[in-house]
Design a protein around this motif. Structure first.
Motif, PDB file in Angstrom:
ATOM      1  N   GLN A  27       0.093  -1.171   0.265  1.00  0.00           N
ATOM      2  CA  GLN A  27       0.199  -0.416   0.092  1.00  0.00           C
ATOM      3  C   GLN A  27       1.002   1.287   0.013  1.00  0.00           C
ATOM      4  O   GLN A  27       0.274   2.913   0.453  1.00  0.00           O
ATOM      5  N   LYS A  28       2.383   1.400  -1.027  1.00  0.00           N
ATOM      6  CA  LYS A  28       2.778   2.491  -0.628  1.00  0.00           C
ATOM      7  C   LYS A  28       2.142   3.312  -2.087  1.00  0.00           C
ATOM      8  O   LYS A  28       2.033   2.655  -2.797  1.00  0.00           O
ATOM      9  N   VAL A  29       2.267   4.600  -1.747  1.00  0.00           N
ATOM     10  CA  VAL A  29       1.303   5.116  -2.909  1.00  0.00           C
ATOM     11  C   VAL A  29       1.766   6.576  -2.673  1.00  0.00           C
ATOM     12  O   VAL A  29       3.137   6.962  -1.451  1.00  0.00           O
ATOM     13  N   ALA A  30       1.903   7.042  -4.115  1.00  0.00           N
ATOM     14  CA  ALA A  30       2.919   8.310  -4.356  1.00  0.00           C
ATOM     15  C   ALA A  30       1.479   9.805  -3.123  1.00  0.00           C
ATOM     16  O   ALA A  30       0.760   9.874  -2.906  1.00  0.00           O
ATOM     17  N   SER A  31       2.672  10.917  -2.584  1.00  0.00           N
ATOM     18  CA  SER A  31       2.241  11.595  -1.929  1.00  0.00           C
ATOM     19  C   SER A  31       0.767  12.498  -2.327  1.00  0.00           C
ATOM     20  O   SER A  31      -0.610  12.836  -1.900  1.00  0.00           O
ATOM     21  N   GLN A  32       0.859  12.475  -4.078  1.00  0.00           N
ATOM     22  CA  GLN A  32      -0.593  12.958  -4.355  1.00  0.00           C
ATOM     23  C   GLN A  32      -1.841  12.320  -4.485  1.00  0.00           C
ATOM     24  O   GLN A  32      -2.889  12.289  -5.121  1.00  0.00           O
ATOM     25  N   ASP A  33      -1.681  11.235  -4.183  1.00  0.00           N
ATOM     26  CA  ASP A  33      -2.217   9.603  -4.379  1.00  0.00           C
ATOM     27  C   ASP A  33      -2.572   9.761  -3.023  1.00  0.00           C
ATOM     28  O   ASP A  33      -3.971   8.795  -3.043  1.00  0.00           O
ATOM     29  N   CYS A  34      -2.367  10.623  -1.365  1.00  0.00           N
ATOM     30  CA  CYS A  34      -3.201   9.731  -0.803  1.00  0.00           C
ATOM     31  C   CYS A  34      -4.071  10.327  -0.315  1.00  0.00           C
ATOM     32  O   CYS A  34      -4.986  11.526  -0.586  1.00  0.00           O
ATOM     33  N   ALA A  35      -5.204   9.720   0.434  1.00  0.00           N
ATOM     34  CA  ALA A  35      -6.448  10.186   0.261  1.00  0.00           C
ATOM     35  C   ALA A  35      -6.647  11.252   1.322  1.00  0.00           C
ATOM     36  O   ALA A  35      -6.392  12.057   2.179  1.00  0.00           O
ATOM     37  N   GLN A  95      -2.694  -5.614   8.197  1.00  0.00           N
ATOM     38  CA  GLN A  95      -1.854  -5.100   9.296  1.00  0.00           C
ATOM     39  C   GLN A  95      -0.297  -4.069   8.598  1.00  0.00           C
ATOM     40  O   GLN A  95      -0.140  -2.901   8.465  1.00  0.00           O
ATOM     41  N   GLN A  96      -0.029  -4.767   7.584  1.00  0.00           N
ATOM     42  CA  GLN A  96       1.226  -4.565   6.916  1.00  0.00           C
ATOM     43  C   GLN A  96       0.264  -3.175   6.036  1.00  0.00           C
ATOM     44  O   GLN A  96       1.178  -2.037   5.755  1.00  0.00           O
ATOM     45  N   TYR A  97      -0.703  -2.908   5.118  1.00  0.00           N
ATOM     46  CA  TYR A  97      -1.241  -2.149   4.506  1.00  0.00           C
ATOM     47  C   TYR A  97      -1.622  -0.869   5.239  1.00  0.00           C
ATOM     48  O   TYR A  97      -1.075   0.199   4.839  1.00  0.00           O
ATOM     49  N   VAL A  98      -1.965  -1.379   7.071  1.00  0.00           N
ATOM     50  CA  VAL A  98      -1.942   0.344   7.235  1.00  0.00           C
ATOM     51  C   VAL A  98      -0.415   0.986   7.501  1.00  0.00           C
ATOM     52  O   VAL A  98      -0.600   1.350   7.216  1.00  0.00           O
ATOM     53  N   HIS A  99       0.318   0.001   7.928  1.00  0.00           N
ATOM     54  CA  HIS A  99       1.730   0.695   8.240  1.00  0.00           C
ATOM     55  C   HIS A  99       2.241   0.989   6.656  1.00  0.00           C
ATOM     56  O   HIS A  99       2.878   2.484   7.177  1.00  0.00           O
ATOM     57  N   SER A 104       3.191   6.489   3.750  1.00  0.00           N
ATOM     58  CA  SER A 104       3.108   6.859   2.705  1.00  0.00           C
ATOM     59  C   SER A 104       2.682   8.616   2.527  1.00  0.00           C
ATOM     60  O   SER A 104       2.756   9.372   2.443  1.00  0.00           O
ATOM     61  N   CYS A 105       1.653   8.084   3.160  1.00  0.00           N
ATOM     62  CA  CYS A 105       0.376   9.327   3.872  1.00  0.00           C
ATOM     63  C   CYS A 105       0.525   9.785   5.708  1.00  0.00           C
ATOM     64  O   CYS A 105      -0.914   8.327   5.998  1.00  0.00           O
ATOM     65  N   PRO A 106       1.116  10.045   5.447  1.00  0.00           N
ATOM     66  CA  PRO A 106       1.676  10.465   7.343  1.00  0.00           C
ATOM     67  C   PRO A 106      -0.091  11.766   8.002  1.00  0.00           C
ATOM     68  O   PRO A 106       0.114  10.628   9.289  1.00  0.00           O
ATOM     69  N   LYS A 107      -0.605  11.696   6.826  1.00  0.00           N
ATOM     70  CA  LYS A 107      -2.078  12.287   7.568  1.00  0.00           C
ATOM     71  C   LYS A 107      -3.464  10.878   7.408  1.00  0.00           C
ATOM     72  O   LYS A 107      -4.137  11.576   7.553  1.00  0.00           O
ATOM     73  N   ALA A 108      -2.721  10.309   6.712  1.00  0.00           N
ATOM     74  CA  ALA A 108      -4.346   9.274   6.983  1.00  0.00           C
ATOM     75  C   ALA A 108      -5.065   9.068   7.505  1.00  0.00           C
ATOM     76  O   ALA A 108      -4.949   9.474   8.933  1.00  0.00           O
ATOM     77  N   PRO A 139      -1.754  -8.089  18.268  1.00  0.00           N
ATOM     78  CA  PRO A 139      -3.054  -6.758  17.379  1.00  0.00           C
ATOM     79  C   PRO A 139      -2.173  -6.028  17.198  1.00  0.00           C
ATOM     80  O   PRO A 139      -1.020  -5.819  16.969  1.00  0.00           O
ATOM     81  N   LEU A 140      -2.860  -4.968  16.360  1.00  0.00           N
ATOM     82  CA  LEU A 140      -2.257  -3.782  15.864  1.00  0.00           C
ATOM     83  C   LEU A 140      -1.519  -3.015  16.379  1.00  0.00           C
ATOM     84  O   LEU A 140      -2.616  -3.113  17.859  1.00  0.00           O
ATOM     85  N   ASP A 141      -0.282  -1.911  16.554  1.00  0.00           N
ATOM     86  CA  ASP A 141       0.203  -1.432  17.486  1.00  0.00           C
ATOM     87  C   ASP A 141      -1.141  -0.554  18.076  1.00  0.00           C
ATOM     88  O   ASP A 141      -1.352   0.263  16.552  1.00  0.00           O
TER      89      ASP A 141
END
Length: 236
Positions: A27-35, A95-99, A104-108, A139-141
């Protein structure tokens, strides 16, 4: 002893499946593609076909009603014969997708939504494992509890009654693989909504003998409630 060996072998197989996931599924995405709205990761029930299946209508509602949002039909092995391995490997991958997405999108702001088998892996990814029958998973962190703003389960087979996040009308039944330690879900309690209705043989047993009708009606009954809950959580 035989059961413990079987669980260990399942866990090793699940680990092998996860470490072999190709990079294209990350789920690595470019910053311009962050929701800028919500990024919804949607896990369908067991069976063949596409990664959204009956969850497609909910995906469309999120995209239509929450501007700037993105959705993903989660590509776990939903057509697997071994549901225990599918849940374990899928939960680890979720869990890895969330990480990866948060990297990629710290404000997600993320919504995790699952139905049936997808609900089990979603709850496993968030809360970890406390059912004796499922392959152990941590569990997820808890640090992700401000990022994962909605966690939705339709017909979760790890359902137990009397939890503050229970949202359907099942108040005394149990899932097929009941969660023995629901306290591990508490870091994400404000994001959780678990829909389990009477008549659902998978999450609310003993159940009325109605051919498991309730298990197949969550989308029609609750999709708009889920979108409204996500909207509320985004504002919060």
């Amino acid at each position: 002893m035989i059961a413990r060996i079987a669980l260990l072998l399942r866990g090793l197989l699940a680990f092998a499946l996860v470490v072999s996931i190709p990079g294209s599924l990350a789920q690595k995405v470019a910053s311009q593609d962050c929701a800028t709205g919500v990024h919804a990761i949607i896990s369908r029930g067991q069976g063949p076909g596409g990664d959204l299946s009956v969850m497609g209508a909910l995906s469309d509602m999120i995209l239509d009603q929450i501007p700037g949002s993105t959705t993903l039909g989660f590509p776990f092995d939903h057509d697997a014969d071994d549901k225990f391995t599918a849940v374990h490997s899928g939960a680890l991958m979720l869990q890895q997708y969330v990480h990866d997405y948060v990297d990629s999108c710290p404000k997600a702001k993320i919504a995790l939504i699952g139905y049936s088998l997808g609900a089990v892996l979603t709850m496993e990814a968030i809360c970890g494992t406390s059912s004796l029958l499922l392959i152990p998973l941590p569990p997820l962190d808890p640090s992700y509890n401000t990022t994962v703003i909605a966690s939705i389960a339709y017909g979760d087979e790890t359902f137990v009654p009397l939890q503050p996040w229970n949202t359907g009308d099942c108040t005394v039944g149990l899932g097929e693989y009941p969660r023995l330690n629901p306290s591990t879900c508490k870091p994400f309690a404000s994001s959780l909504q678990s829909y389990c209705d009477y008549g659902d043989a998978l999450c609310c047993s003993p159940y009325p003998l109605d051919d498991n009708h309730a298990h197949h009606t969550y989308m029609k009954k609750y999709d708009q409630d889920v979108v409204d809950f996500i909207k509320h959580r985004l504002k919060a």
